[in-house]
Scaffold this motif. Structure first.
Motif, mmCIF file in Angstrom:
data_model
loop_
_atom_site.group_PDB
_atom_site.id
_atom_site.type_symbol
_atom_site.label_atom_id
_atom_site.label_comp_id
_atom_site.label_asym_id
_atom_site.label_seq_id
_atom_site.Cartn_x
_atom_site.Cartn_y
_atom_site.Cartn_z
ATOM 1 N N ALA A 88 -40.309 0.067 33.454
ATOM 2 C CA ALA A 88 -41.402 0.116 34.002
ATOM 3 C C ALA A 88 -42.488 -1.626 34.774
ATOM 4 O O ALA A 88 -43.129 -2.318 34.661
ATOM 5 C CB ALA A 88 -42.555 0.004 32.485
ATOM 6 N N ASN A 98 -43.243 9.191 35.519
ATOM 7 C CA ASN A 98 -44.338 7.583 35.097
ATOM 8 C C ASN A 98 -44.231 8.219 33.398
ATOM 9 O O ASN A 98 -45.035 7.194 32.729
ATOM 10 C CB ASN A 98 -45.492 7.731 35.894
ATOM 11 C CG ASN A 98 -45.223 6.849 36.990
ATOM 12 O OD1 ASN A 98 -44.164 5.962 37.464
ATOM 13 N ND2 ASN A 98 -45.923 7.755 38.355
ATOM 14 N N GLU A 108 -43.058 8.585 29.720
ATOM 15 C CA GLU A 108 -41.420 7.604 29.009
ATOM 16 C C GLU A 108 -40.488 8.064 28.779
ATOM 17 O O GLU A 108 -39.247 7.804 29.065
ATOM 18 C CB GLU A 108 -42.207 7.671 27.147
ATOM 19 C CG GLU A 108 -43.419 6.061 27.833
ATOM 20 C CD GLU A 108 -43.346 5.909 26.188
ATOM 21 O OE1 GLU A 108 -43.000 5.360 25.197
ATOM 22 O OE2 GLU A 108 -44.576 5.948 26.042
ATOM 23 N N TYR A 136 -44.345 -1.513 27.201
ATOM 24 C CA TYR A 136 -42.560 -0.939 27.225
ATOM 25 C C TYR A 136 -41.803 -2.198 27.148
ATOM 26 O O TYR A 136 -40.351 -1.852 26.196
ATOM 27 C CB TYR A 136 -41.671 -0.291 28.529
ATOM 28 C CG TYR A 136 -42.278 0.006 29.203
ATOM 29 C CD1 TYR A 136 -41.823 1.562 29.253
ATOM 30 C CD2 TYR A 136 -43.937 0.647 29.579
ATOM 31 C CE1 TYR A 136 -41.526 3.074 29.074
ATOM 32 C CE2 TYR A 136 -44.033 2.346 29.797
ATOM 33 C CZ TYR A 136 -43.363 3.628 29.722
ATOM 34 O OH TYR A 136 -43.588 4.544 30.078
ATOM 35 N N ASN A 164 -42.733 2.448 39.526
ATOM 36 C CA ASN A 164 -43.702 3.636 39.122
ATOM 37 C C ASN A 164 -43.295 4.239 40.043
ATOM 38 O O ASN A 164 -43.122 4.459 41.114
ATOM 39 C CB ASN A 164 -45.342 3.054 39.157
ATOM 40 C CG ASN A 164 -45.502 2.428 37.356
ATOM 41 O OD1 ASN A 164 -45.068 2.703 37.247
ATOM 42 N ND2 ASN A 164 -47.000 1.827 37.717
ATOM 43 N N ARG A 188 -38.516 8.391 32.478
ATOM 44 C CA ARG A 188 -38.623 6.976 32.818
ATOM 45 C C ARG A 188 -36.558 7.326 32.334
ATOM 46 O O ARG A 188 -36.257 5.805 31.746
ATOM 47 C CB ARG A 188 -39.665 6.168 32.013
ATOM 48 C CG ARG A 188 -40.297 5.645 32.870
ATOM 49 C CD ARG A 188 -41.409 4.557 32.477
ATOM 50 N NE ARG A 188 -42.792 4.285 32.907
ATOM 51 C CZ ARG A 188 -43.386 4.435 34.423
ATOM 52 N NH1 ARG A 188 -41.747 3.151 34.877
ATOM 53 N NH2 ARG A 188 -44.441 3.657 34.731
ATOM 54 N N TYR A 231 -37.316 1.143 36.903
ATOM 55 C CA TYR A 231 -38.189 2.635 36.746
ATOM 56 C C TYR A 231 -38.251 2.555 34.722
ATOM 57 O O TYR A 231 -39.289 2.891 34.519
ATOM 58 C CB TYR A 231 -38.122 3.351 37.320
ATOM 59 C CG TYR A 231 -38.686 5.015 37.251
ATOM 60 C CD1 TYR A 231 -39.827 5.003 37.262
ATOM 61 C CD2 TYR A 231 -37.862 6.286 36.651
ATOM 62 C CE1 TYR A 231 -40.636 5.986 36.663
ATOM 63 C CE2 TYR A 231 -39.126 7.519 35.927
ATOM 64 C CZ TYR A 231 -40.158 6.977 36.159
ATOM 65 O OH TYR A 231 -40.836 8.331 35.935
ATOM 66 N N SER A 232 -37.346 2.677 34.533
ATOM 67 C CA SER A 232 -36.427 3.090 32.874
ATOM 68 C C SER A 232 -37.742 1.552 32.763
ATOM 69 O O SER A 232 -38.675 1.553 31.278
ATOM 70 C CB SER A 232 -35.304 2.333 32.577
ATOM 71 O OG SER A 232 -35.839 2.587 31.395
#
Length: 320
Positions: free
Chosen positions: A72, A194, A196, A96, A75, A199, A69-70
């Protein structure tokens, strides 16, 4: 990973054929395996953890999900009753990679970076350009970065979002990869799914810190434009919204300026500060050290006015 399986994973991740090699630099092999195992459909958190265990993709499924997830790769799905996930795509992953793995991105060739930017801009225009054209027809449609802001207007936005102000690397500047422009300049106020911030990225700012940053960026020639959930401190070259504006011919409508620039040459001391920071070449300083102003080149971003040491540049509110 076998080539056939990798090819299938790239199709699921929506990777164009000319960017397959670049995509391999952005996505780890275990992440390709995850993409291939998940497919395109949403998956509940419980089912995804079970899938990761079944395919032995990670010793700790929860930590692996957090990492994906971090980065990307994944999602969050927000329209289901329980926590759920779905795979992202190259368009979602690319910024990202450029923002948060900047030195790895820097190892790609200039040709590859240009190809990635061309791809990203094409997708970006496909998503947003029709709404900009609607604005040009006088329709009331929303597009991000719709307004140029004065410093005071930008200050007012950050004051409304105390406790939810984050500073991020600018995706446009990072993707364009030009080192003479400050990178850590985008300011966001949304920290939901979702984003930044959600994340795990970004530097949290107080209102005072945010105002200091905005003033610093303004002095360095970065324009404030945005709205009530983000302020981009943009330059005239890298900024994707401005690239889109040029592509569709929306100057004066998008991004919208609320002020006319009123230059008083009799008050000007020809220091050249305005020419140095102007992003559009509207202010120029000739070989004779004399400043001139071309209104036809001006987009009305307003950064010239607060940086004029003699106050020779006035902002006149437009009647609109």
């Amino acid at each position: 990973m076998e080539q056939e399986r990798l090819q299938k994973a790239m199709e699921l991740f929506e990777v164009p054929a000319n960017l397959e090699q670049a995509a391999q630099a952005m996505v780890q092999e275990v992440e390709w395996e995850l993409i291939l195992a998940m497919g395109k459909e949403p998956m509940t958190d419980a089912d995804l953890r079970a899938l990761i265990e079944k395919h032995k993709l990670a010793a700790d499924p929860a930590d692996f999900i957090r990492l994906c997830y971090s980065r990307a790769i994944l999602n969050k799905v927000t329209d289901l009753e329980e926590p759920a996930w779905k795979i992202s795509n190259l368009y979602g992953r690319y910024p990202y990679f450029a923002q948060y793995e900047y030195y790895a991105y820097g190892k790609l060739s200039r040709e590859t970076k240009d190809a990635l930017n061309a791809f990203d801009l094409e997708v970006y225009l496909g998503i947003y350009a029709d709404d900009v054209r609607s604005k040009m027809r006088g329709e009331n449609t929303h597009v991000h970065n719709s307004d140029f802001l004065t410093l005071e207007e930008a200050y007012a936005f950050v004051e409304k979002h105390e406790g939810h102000i984050y500073l991020y690397p600018c995706n446009c500047k990072c993707m364009m990869y030009y080192h003479d422009r400050p990178l850590n300049v985008c300011m966001g106020f949304y920290d939901g799914p979702n984003s930044e911030a959600d994340r795990g990225h970004g530097e949290r700012l107080t209102v005072r810190q945010a105002k200091e940053k905005l003033k610093e960026f303004n002095r360095k020639g970065l324009m404030q434009n945005g709205e009530d959930y983000a302020i981009c401190n943009c330059d005239g070259y890298c900024c994707y919204p401005l690239q889109m504006a040029r592509a569709v011919g929306s100057k004066g409508v998008y991004p919208k300026s609320h002020y006319d620039i009123d230059w008083h040459p009799e008050e000007c001391i020809n220091c050249g500060k305005c020419a140095t920071i102007c992003n559009f070449g509207a202010f120029q300083r000739g070989a004779d050290k004399t400043v001139t102003y071309r209104k036809d080149l001006c987009w009305g971003c307003t950064i010239c006015a607060p940086n004029c040491p003699k106050g020779a540049i006035h902002l006149i509110p437009k009647q609109n």
